[in-house]
Every structure is written in structure tokens, then in C-alpha cells.
Design an enzyme around this catalytic site. Sequence first.
Site, mmCIF file in Angstrom:
data_model
loop_
_atom_site.group_PDB
_atom_site.id
_atom_site.type_symbol
_atom_site.label_atom_id
_atom_site.label_comp_id
_atom_site.label_asym_id
_atom_site.label_seq_id
_atom_site.Cartn_x
_atom_site.Cartn_y
_atom_site.Cartn_z
ATOM 1 N N GLN A 49 0.807 -1.238 -0.265
ATOM 2 C CA GLN A 49 0.055 -0.132 -0.092
ATOM 3 C C GLN A 49 1.018 1.090 0.234
ATOM 4 O O GLN A 49 1.788 1.335 0.970
ATOM 5 C CB GLN A 49 -0.811 -0.024 1.304
ATOM 6 C CG GLN A 49 -1.756 1.060 1.224
ATOM 7 C CD GLN A 49 -2.643 1.138 2.480
ATOM 8 O OE1 GLN A 49 -2.640 0.126 3.318
ATOM 9 N NE2 GLN A 49 -3.653 2.114 2.838
ATOM 10 N N LEU A 50 0.589 2.229 -0.807
ATOM 11 C CA LEU A 50 1.410 3.438 -0.799
ATOM 12 C C LEU A 50 1.126 4.208 0.298
ATOM 13 O O LEU A 50 0.075 4.457 0.813
ATOM 14 C CB LEU A 50 0.761 4.375 -1.930
ATOM 15 C CG LEU A 50 1.284 5.670 -2.136
ATOM 16 C CD1 LEU A 50 2.812 5.684 -2.738
ATOM 17 C CD2 LEU A 50 0.621 6.520 -3.164
ATOM 18 N N HIS A 51 2.389 4.323 0.857
ATOM 19 C CA HIS A 51 2.372 5.108 2.247
ATOM 20 C C HIS A 51 3.540 6.476 2.272
ATOM 21 O O HIS A 51 4.330 6.155 1.694
ATOM 22 C CB HIS A 51 2.335 4.111 3.376
ATOM 23 C CG HIS A 51 3.701 3.566 3.226
ATOM 24 N ND1 HIS A 51 3.925 2.258 2.605
ATOM 25 C CD2 HIS A 51 4.835 3.729 4.151
ATOM 26 C CE1 HIS A 51 4.967 1.875 2.717
ATOM 27 N NE2 HIS A 51 5.730 2.507 3.682
ATOM 28 N N LEU A 52 3.225 7.389 3.127
ATOM 29 C CA LEU A 52 4.267 8.456 3.078
ATOM 30 C C LEU A 52 4.393 8.570 4.530
ATOM 31 O O LEU A 52 4.054 8.530 5.510
ATOM 32 C CB LEU A 52 3.290 9.798 2.732
ATOM 33 C CG LEU A 52 4.189 11.021 3.017
ATOM 34 C CD1 LEU A 52 5.394 11.144 2.218
ATOM 35 C CD2 LEU A 52 3.386 12.323 2.787
#
Length: 88
Positions: A49-52
Site C-alpha cells: 500500500q502506498l504510504h508516506l
Amino acid sequence: GAAGDLDLVDRMYSRATWLAERLLEANRTRLEGVGEIKLGFHAVPSLRQLHLHIISDDFDSPCLKNKKHWNSFTTAFFVSPEDMLTAL
């Protein structure tokens, strides 16, 4: 598509910036000595999952327990939101 990716990263960056400012304000005493809060993506993601990531530049955390963890936030492997937006 690319436009949707750009919009998502831009919104994530905006929200993370807002959150980092609130964290600094709410924890001013505990975070004394922290120069800034860093935001970024790992060049090779650790999760699907895309995460920052939002991390203080003192890197004082039990989660940074080995060289691999340290390097993931202190080298070119850690990509700023600005650079990610430019790449998109």
C-alpha cells in the site's frame, strides 16, 4: 492513471505537512532539539500500500534498530514528496 497518481501523492503530501505541523505544535517540549519533520517515500516500498513516512530528523525511535532502517531514511532511498511529484 498518472493524473490520479499525481493527485493522490499531492493530497498525501498536503495532509502529511498539516499533520507534521500539528505534531510539532502539540509536542513542542518533547521534540525540543528536533530541527524538522521529514516526509518521504521509500524508493523501494516496504509495503504494498502506498504510504508516506513522517519522521523527526533526530531519528530517536526504537523502530530504527539497525543500519537498514537508518539508511531507509537518511539516503537517496528516502524520496521527498516534491521529488515524487516531479517524477510523476
